[in-house]
Design a protein around this motif. Sequence first.
Motif, PDB file in Angstrom:
ATOM      1  N   THR A  17       0.804  -1.095   0.059  1.00 42.35           N
ATOM      2  CA  THR A  17       0.082  -0.058   0.113  1.00 42.35           C
ATOM      3  C   THR A  17       0.869   1.194  -0.011  1.00 42.35           C
ATOM      4  OG1 THR A  17      -1.921  -1.027   1.360  1.00 42.35           O
ATOM      5  CG2 THR A  17      -1.973   1.235   1.337  1.00 42.35           C
ATOM      6  N   ALA A  18       1.923   1.386   0.981  1.00 43.48           N
ATOM      7  CA  ALA A  18       2.517   2.482   0.992  1.00 43.48           C
ATOM      8  C   ALA A  18       3.428   2.552  -0.375  1.00 43.48           C
ATOM      9  CB  ALA A  18       3.724   2.162   2.273  1.00 43.48           C
ATOM     10  N   THR A  19       3.920   1.599  -0.857  1.00 43.63           N
ATOM     11  CA  THR A  19       4.737   1.578  -2.080  1.00 43.63           C
ATOM     12  C   THR A  19       3.894   2.106  -3.171  1.00 43.63           C
ATOM     13  OG1 THR A  19       6.056  -0.290  -1.437  1.00 43.63           O
ATOM     14  CG2 THR A  19       6.334   0.099  -3.500  1.00 43.63           C
ATOM     15  N   GLY A  20       2.725   1.698  -3.400  1.00 45.71           N
ATOM     16  CA  GLY A  20       1.871   2.089  -4.575  1.00 45.71           C
ATOM     17  C   GLY A  20       1.620   3.452  -4.449  1.00 45.71           C
ATOM     18  N   ASP A  21       0.920   3.755  -3.231  1.00 42.96           N
ATOM     19  CA  ASP A  21       0.786   5.538  -3.008  1.00 42.96           C
ATOM     20  C   ASP A  21       2.060   6.202  -3.406  1.00 42.96           C
ATOM     21  OD1 ASP A  21      -1.903   4.633  -2.645  1.00 42.96           O
ATOM     22  OD2 ASP A  21      -1.471   4.842  -0.377  1.00 42.96           O
ATOM     23  N   MET A  22       3.056   5.608  -2.862  1.00 43.18           N
ATOM     24  CA  MET A  22       4.368   6.480  -3.147  1.00 43.18           C
ATOM     25  C   MET A  22       4.756   6.615  -4.529  1.00 43.18           C
ATOM     26  SD  MET A  22       8.252   5.921  -1.499  1.00 43.18           S
ATOM     27  CE  MET A  22       8.517   4.102  -2.527  1.00 43.18           C
ATOM     28  N   THR A  23       4.450   5.429  -5.379  1.00 47.11           N
ATOM     29  CA  THR A  23       4.831   5.717  -6.784  1.00 47.11           C
ATOM     30  C   THR A  23       3.649   6.601  -7.546  1.00 47.11           C
ATOM     31  OG1 THR A  23       3.706   3.747  -7.240  1.00 47.11           O
ATOM     32  CG2 THR A  23       6.037   3.686  -6.965  1.00 47.11           C
ATOM     33  N   ALA A  24       2.486   6.482  -7.027  1.00 46.65           N
ATOM     34  CA  ALA A  24       1.618   7.271  -7.677  1.00 46.65           C
ATOM     35  C   ALA A  24       1.774   8.724  -7.224  1.00 46.65           C
ATOM     36  CB  ALA A  24       0.257   6.966  -7.286  1.00 46.65           C
ATOM     37  N   SER A  25       2.280   9.030  -6.021  1.00 48.01           N
ATOM     38  CA  SER A  25       2.355  10.484  -5.721  1.00 48.01           C
ATOM     39  C   SER A  25       3.633  11.068  -6.283  1.00 48.01           C
ATOM     40  CB  SER A  25       2.543  10.799  -4.151  1.00 48.01           C
ATOM     41  OG  SER A  25       3.665   9.819  -3.684  1.00 48.01           O
ATOM     42  N   MET A  26       4.456  10.248  -6.993  1.00 48.63           N
ATOM     43  CA  MET A  26       5.847  10.549  -7.608  1.00 48.63           C
ATOM     44  C   MET A  26       5.737  11.233  -9.138  1.00 48.63           C
ATOM     45  SD  MET A  26       8.482   7.980  -5.775  1.00 48.63           S
ATOM     46  CE  MET A  26       9.726   8.304  -7.021  1.00 48.63           C
ATOM     47  N   GLY A  27       4.410  11.207  -9.423  1.00 44.64           N
ATOM     48  CA  GLY A  27       4.214  11.584 -10.731  1.00 44.64           C
ATOM     49  C   GLY A  27       3.647  10.310 -11.802  1.00 44.64           C
ATOM     50  N   LEU A  28       3.729   9.288 -11.378  1.00 41.40           N
ATOM     51  CA  LEU A  28       3.521   8.256 -12.306  1.00 41.40           C
ATOM     52  C   LEU A  28       1.969   8.107 -12.512  1.00 41.40           C
ATOM     53  CD1 LEU A  28       5.694   5.266 -11.290  1.00 41.40           C
ATOM     54  CD2 LEU A  28       5.661   6.599 -13.459  1.00 41.40           C
ATOM     55  N   GLY A  29       1.153   8.565 -11.447  1.00 48.16           N
ATOM     56  CA  GLY A  29      -0.321   8.443 -11.453  1.00 48.16           C
ATOM     57  C   GLY A  29      -0.664   6.886 -11.295  1.00 48.16           C
ATOM     58  N   TYR A  30      -2.005   6.866 -11.441  1.00 48.37           N
ATOM     59  CA  TYR A  30      -2.358   5.429 -11.011  1.00 48.37           C
ATOM     60  C   TYR A  30      -2.199   4.379 -12.211  1.00 48.37           C
ATOM     61  CZ  TYR A  30      -4.384   7.436  -7.095  1.00 48.37           C
ATOM     62  OH  TYR A  30      -4.700   8.348  -5.578  1.00 48.37           O
ATOM     63  N   SER A  70     -11.782  11.784 -12.171  1.00 49.35           N
ATOM     64  CA  SER A  70     -11.185  11.976 -13.239  1.00 49.35           C
ATOM     65  C   SER A  70      -9.923  13.010 -13.102  1.00 49.35           C
ATOM     66  CB  SER A  70     -11.924  12.333 -14.419  1.00 49.35           C
ATOM     67  OG  SER A  70     -12.797  13.602 -14.126  1.00 49.35           O
ATOM     68  N   ALA A  71     -10.330  13.937 -11.967  1.00 50.77           N
ATOM     69  CA  ALA A  71      -9.404  15.013 -11.771  1.00 50.77           C
ATOM     70  C   ALA A  71      -7.849  14.424 -11.433  1.00 50.77           C
ATOM     71  CB  ALA A  71      -9.920  16.037 -10.841  1.00 50.77           C
ATOM     72  N   ARG A  72      -7.717  13.135 -10.823  1.00 50.88           N
ATOM     73  CA  ARG A  72      -6.875  12.527 -10.434  1.00 50.88           C
ATOM     74  C   ARG A  72      -6.287  11.527 -11.348  1.00 50.88           C
ATOM     75  NH1 ARG A  72      -7.902  10.679  -4.138  1.00 50.88           N
ATOM     76  NH2 ARG A  72      -5.689  10.276  -4.304  1.00 50.88           N
ATOM     77  N   GLY A  73      -6.654  11.800 -12.720  1.00 44.32           N
ATOM     78  CA  GLY A  73      -6.240  10.825 -13.575  1.00 44.32           C
ATOM     79  C   GLY A  73      -6.826   9.511 -13.763  1.00 44.32           C
ATOM     80  N   ALA A  74      -7.908   9.212 -13.161  1.00 47.71           N
ATOM     81  CA  ALA A  74      -8.686   7.975 -12.920  1.00 47.71           C
ATOM     82  C   ALA A  74      -9.999   8.019 -13.976  1.00 47.71           C
ATOM     83  CB  ALA A  74      -8.853   7.579 -11.679  1.00 47.71           C
ATOM     84  N   LEU A  75     -10.605   6.863 -13.863  1.00 50.30           N
ATOM     85  CA  LEU A  75     -11.803   6.689 -14.821  1.00 50.30           C
ATOM     86  C   LEU A  75     -13.002   7.432 -13.884  1.00 50.30           C
ATOM     87  CD1 LEU A  75     -11.043   3.153 -16.097  1.00 50.30           C
ATOM     88  CD2 LEU A  75     -10.967   5.498 -17.209  1.00 50.30           C
ATOM     89  N   ALA A  76     -12.964   7.484 -12.729  1.00 49.23           N
ATOM     90  CA  ALA A  76     -14.258   7.842 -12.157  1.00 49.23           C
ATOM     91  C   ALA A  76     -15.487   6.807 -11.857  1.00 49.23           C
ATOM     92  CB  ALA A  76     -14.596   9.408 -12.375  1.00 49.23           C
ATOM     93  N   LEU A  77     -15.137   5.843 -11.847  1.00 49.68           N
ATOM     94  CA  LEU A  77     -16.161   4.757 -11.893  1.00 49.68           C
ATOM     95  C   LEU A  77     -16.892   4.794 -10.415  1.00 49.68           C
ATOM     96  CD1 LEU A  77     -14.964   1.870 -13.843  1.00 49.68           C
ATOM     97  CD2 LEU A  77     -16.378   3.627 -14.715  1.00 49.68           C
ATOM     98  N   GLY A  78     -16.175   5.173  -9.244  1.00 51.32           N
ATOM     99  CA  GLY A  78     -16.702   5.614  -8.058  1.00 51.32           C
ATOM    100  C   GLY A  78     -16.320   4.247  -7.167  1.00 51.32           C
ATOM    101  N   LEU A  79     -16.148   4.267  -5.937  1.00 53.46           N
ATOM    102  CA  LEU A  79     -15.473   3.505  -5.012  1.00 53.46           C
ATOM    103  C   LEU A  79     -16.443   2.463  -4.824  1.00 53.46           C
ATOM    104  CD1 LEU A  79     -14.112   5.908  -2.186  1.00 53.46           C
ATOM    105  CD2 LEU A  79     -12.726   4.438  -3.907  1.00 53.46           C
ATOM    106  N   GLY A  80     -17.797   2.846  -4.575  1.00 54.25           N
ATOM    107  CA  GLY A  80     -18.737   1.637  -4.504  1.00 54.25           C
ATOM    108  C   GLY A  80     -18.781   0.601  -5.883  1.00 54.25           C
ATOM    109  N   PRO A  81     -18.953   1.198  -6.879  1.00 53.57           N
ATOM    110  CA  PRO A  81     -19.153   0.085  -7.893  1.00 53.57           C
ATOM    111  C   PRO A  81     -17.942  -0.747  -8.053  1.00 53.57           C
ATOM    112  CG  PRO A  81     -20.172   2.283  -8.277  1.00 53.57           C
ATOM    113  CD  PRO A  81     -19.490   2.433  -7.144  1.00 53.57           C
ATOM    114  N   VAL A  82     -16.752  -0.039  -7.930  1.00 55.87           N
ATOM    115  CA  VAL A  82     -15.583  -0.879  -8.279  1.00 55.87           C
ATOM    116  C   VAL A  82     -15.456  -1.849  -6.847  1.00 55.87           C
ATOM    117  CG1 VAL A  82     -13.081  -0.668  -8.226  1.00 55.87           C
ATOM    118  CG2 VAL A  82     -14.260   0.861  -9.625  1.00 55.87           C
TER     119      VAL A  82
END
Length: 263
Positions: free
Chosen positions: A164-177, A228-240
Amino acid sequence: MSAQHVLNHRDDPSSAAAHARRMANKVPEVTAYFWIIKVLTTGMGETASDLLAKTLDPVLAVALGGLGLAVALTLQFTARRYVPWLYWTAVVMVSVFGTMAADVLHVLLGVPYDVSAPLFLGALAAVFALWYASERTLAVHTVRTRRRELFYWAAVLATFALGTATGDMTASMGLGYLGSSALFALAICVPALLRRVGVLGAVAAFWSAYVITRPLGASLADWMALPSARGALALGLGPVTLSWAVAICGLVVYLSVSKRDVR
């Protein structure tokens, strides 16, 4: 020991039952189904954790996650053999609570991901060191005693927090999700290749891939669910969360019937 004693021992049903209980492995066979469900549980744990934190008070969400994990592990430890729905329920709850553990350090305590990731790596290394010192093996197909099962689940929890920490770290470093998903999809191939050419042993390759599944699944789920503002598909936490849970349940039901993951 006399021949008659040996025959009596073999024919004694209580002795045979005790031997079966002692030798039953509590971890499924590592097949393609194992890795698919593992990635699905990581993604579901990520979005379910975020959903609970947004819906409930964060402290209550963590408490419920911890309670769910305690119940799931109690049921898993009570079983005397591998039961698919028990095992994978425990993995899902480890995923949810492991995500919360990493997020609590970052969001509530302000610990940066580049600090928490090494901390969780150290925790995982300590679990492995204690496990190996006690049992002389880290192989998952030998999880046949209570002590080895305790070490196994401690390692699993540490891998989820680390991932979890590693994935969030890479996403915050500019790679995005999406970029993080591609990075970890490539990274998870490395242990398999090193295993094939003989550089890594089976145990090292397994645990290396196991750690990488966490940020891989979490990055994919975040890419699908977040705005989508965070570079994602915006399908929603509940549906996913729901769709990945349905996929997990379907595969677990299939394995319960087919026994494809039983050695």
